[in-house]
Design a protein around this motif. Structure first.
Motif, mmCIF file in Angstrom:
data_model
loop_
_atom_site.group_PDB
_atom_site.id
_atom_site.type_symbol
_atom_site.label_atom_id
_atom_site.label_comp_id
_atom_site.label_asym_id
_atom_site.label_seq_id
_atom_site.Cartn_x
_atom_site.Cartn_y
_atom_site.Cartn_z
ATOM 1 N N TYR A 116 2.777 3.882 -0.243
ATOM 2 C CA TYR A 116 3.294 2.666 -0.870
ATOM 3 C C TYR A 116 4.056 1.825 0.152
ATOM 4 O O TYR A 116 4.873 2.342 0.918
ATOM 5 C CB TYR A 116 4.203 3.010 -2.047
ATOM 6 N N PHE A 117 3.789 0.520 0.141
ATOM 7 C CA PHE A 117 4.468 -0.396 1.059
ATOM 8 C C PHE A 117 5.887 -0.654 0.580
ATOM 9 O O PHE A 117 6.126 -0.909 -0.601
ATOM 10 C CB PHE A 117 3.699 -1.717 1.138
ATOM 11 N N LEU A 118 6.849 -0.611 1.521
ATOM 12 C CA LEU A 118 8.251 -0.828 1.180
ATOM 13 C C LEU A 118 8.784 -2.161 1.707
ATOM 14 O O LEU A 118 9.369 -2.934 0.953
ATOM 15 C CB LEU A 118 9.111 0.318 1.733
ATOM 16 N N TYR A 120 -1.880 -5.157 4.017
ATOM 17 C CA TYR A 120 -0.638 -5.369 4.769
ATOM 18 C C TYR A 120 -0.876 -5.303 6.273
ATOM 19 O O TYR A 120 -0.069 -5.808 7.047
ATOM 20 C CB TYR A 120 0.408 -4.341 4.356
ATOM 21 N N ASP A 178 -6.949 7.350 0.157
ATOM 22 C CA ASP A 178 -6.005 6.601 -0.665
ATOM 23 C C ASP A 178 -4.771 6.160 0.105
ATOM 24 O O ASP A 178 -3.813 5.662 -0.504
ATOM 25 C CB ASP A 178 -5.580 7.441 -1.880
ATOM 26 N N TRP A 179 -4.781 6.348 1.435
ATOM 27 C CA TRP A 179 -3.616 5.914 2.224
ATOM 28 C C TRP A 179 -4.034 4.799 3.181
ATOM 29 O O TRP A 179 -5.000 4.948 3.917
ATOM 30 C CB TRP A 179 -3.037 7.072 3.028
ATOM 31 N N PRO A 180 -3.259 3.685 3.192
ATOM 32 C CA PRO A 180 -2.212 3.348 2.225
ATOM 33 C C PRO A 180 -2.825 2.862 0.915
ATOM 34 O O PRO A 180 -4.046 2.706 0.826
ATOM 35 C CB PRO A 180 -1.450 2.234 2.940
ATOM 36 N N LYS A 181 -1.977 2.594 -0.054
ATOM 37 C CA LYS A 181 -2.496 2.147 -1.344
ATOM 38 C C LYS A 181 -3.155 0.776 -1.225
ATOM 39 O O LYS A 181 -4.147 0.497 -1.899
ATOM 40 C CB LYS A 181 -1.355 2.094 -2.373
ATOM 41 N N TYR A 182 -2.592 -0.075 -0.352
ATOM 42 C CA TYR A 182 -3.150 -1.422 -0.152
ATOM 43 C C TYR A 182 -3.185 -1.693 1.345
ATOM 44 O O TYR A 182 -2.150 -1.792 1.994
ATOM 45 C CB TYR A 182 -2.304 -2.474 -0.875
ATOM 46 N N PHE A 209 6.037 2.100 5.223
ATOM 47 C CA PHE A 209 5.376 2.684 4.059
ATOM 48 C C PHE A 209 6.053 4.003 3.707
ATOM 49 O O PHE A 209 6.763 4.594 4.535
ATOM 50 C CB PHE A 209 3.893 2.967 4.351
ATOM 51 N N THR A 210 5.778 4.489 2.514
ATOM 52 C CA THR A 210 6.111 5.865 2.198
ATOM 53 C C THR A 210 4.966 6.755 2.664
ATOM 54 O O THR A 210 3.853 6.273 2.903
ATOM 55 C CB THR A 210 6.320 6.064 0.692
ATOM 56 N N ASP A 227 3.410 8.586 0.878
ATOM 57 C CA ASP A 227 2.415 8.525 -0.191
ATOM 58 C C ASP A 227 1.551 7.274 -0.110
ATOM 59 O O ASP A 227 0.580 7.152 -0.859
ATOM 60 C CB ASP A 227 3.097 8.574 -1.559
#
Length: 362
Positions: free
Chosen positions: A97-99, A60, A53-57, A92-93, A95
């Protein structure tokens, strides 16, 4: 467990056939032909599993991902990638999530290091590009603003005053501000440099060669909790170890790298293991860390075999969670491996040096 007995039964049948063949058909075999049969299996402890599940998407990732840095204090992961008209740094975090992304003054990133303290968040990048900002090591804040440049921008060289680099591979920044640099990803230099927090040279080893404290493509550097500097001496297929205060050579590990040299080296937060990447083998090695005062020999505790041509280039280990983040230039992605909570083992069955079966046993 069923596959374990299948492997043993299959090996037994194959051995019986060879015995019968040699008993009744030996006269038909050429005199120089000898039948050899070898069955072996080994068990490796499984220490990590892939976080799917890493990263969520993953969309990127738009270029070749060469390096990854982790700001464990703030839970941030920085990925540097190469390519035209793409953001060079992704944030990313932990967790997944892309920042945000930024692309300021970065030409061709090679190594990245997040050096954060309660007082400052900073990101260091080694740039091996041939443009105006190439052959430098640059310090940024977490939003991509350029703070400091080490080296002579756009000019490769061997000089120390002023300081010049040629394809600087990677660096490690201690909480004290001291900096360790490996300069020489196939360029003019094959050296390890220690700088003070005000960028004065404290000590260096800077000669190409195969002997102690000499290098052939020093590619990665880290410092363990006992004050030893570890260098992935990739071309010489070894890890070299130095005293961080004096620069004295303490020893080397080469017995684990007969097939290929290490391209990255890091320690787990508890100091128990050394994590090493082998780029062309697409493999991670988990090695037992040596005790204080004794380098000894390299010992493989576990392996993580990646898919063919994934090509793990550099990696980072979170000091908070122990997760391993791997920058894969072949797969053009970063993958995360997290420590397992219980002891699992990988059993490997080999017949005549050919892998027959491998399975997990909880």
């Amino acid at each position: 467990m069923t596959r374990f007995w299948v492997c043993i039964a299959g090996a037994g049948c194959f051995l019986a056939l060879l015995v019968l063949h040699s008993r009744f058909c030996a006269s038909r075999l050429p005199p120089h032909l000898h039948l050899a049969f070898k069955v072996s299996w080994r068990a490796e402890e499984i220490l990590y599993r892939l976080d799917v599940d890493w990263p969520k998407y993953s969309e990127y990732f738009t270029g070749a991902t060469f390096c990854v840095g982790v700001d464990s204090l703030n839970g941030l992961v920085y990925v540097a990638q190469r390519g035209d008209n793409i953001p060079k740094v992704l944030v990313f975090t932990e967790d997944g999530y892309f920042l945000r992304a930024w692309n300021y003054t970065v030409d061709t990133p090679h190594g990245i290091f997040a050096a954060s303290t309660p007082q400052e968040k900073s990101v260091w990048i080694t740039d091996v590009g041939s443009g105006f900002y190439g052959h430098t090591i640059k310090k940024y804040n977490s939003f991509g603003d350029l703070v400091q440049v080490l080296g002579t921008p756009g000019k490769k060289g061997t000089g120390l005053n002023p300081l010049q680099f040629d394809n600087p591979a990677e660096l490690h920044v201690e909480d004290t501000g001291d900096i360790y640099i490996v300069d020489g990803d196939g360029g003019l230099n094959n050296r390890l440099i220690k700088l003070s927090q005000d960028f004065m040279i404290l000590w260096l080893h800077g000669e190409n060669g195969t002997g102690p404290a000499k290098f052939n493509i020093p590619h990665s550097v880290t410092v363990d909790s006992t004050g030893r500097v570890w260098v992935a001496d990739r071309g010489n297929k070894r890890l070299q170890v130095f005293d961080k205060d004096t620069g004295d050579w303490l020893g080397e590990w080469n017995n684990c790298f007969s097939e290929e040299g290490p391209s990255a080296v890091r320690f787990t937060p508890d100091g128990k293991y050394v994590v090493v990447a082998q780029l062309n083998l697409s493999r991670l090695l988990i090695l037992a860390a040596p005790p204080v005062g004794n380098i000894g020999d390299c010992s493989v505790v576990s392996t993580i075999q990646l898919a063919d041509q994934v090509s793990p280039h550099l990696l980072e280990v979170s000091r908070e969670t122990g997760a391993i983040y791997v920058a894969e230039i072949g797969a053009k992605q970063v993958q995360k491996y997290i420590p397992v909570n219980s002891a699992n083992f990988l059993f490997i069955c080999v017949i005549n040096n050919e892998l027959l079966e491998r399975w997990d046993l909880d």
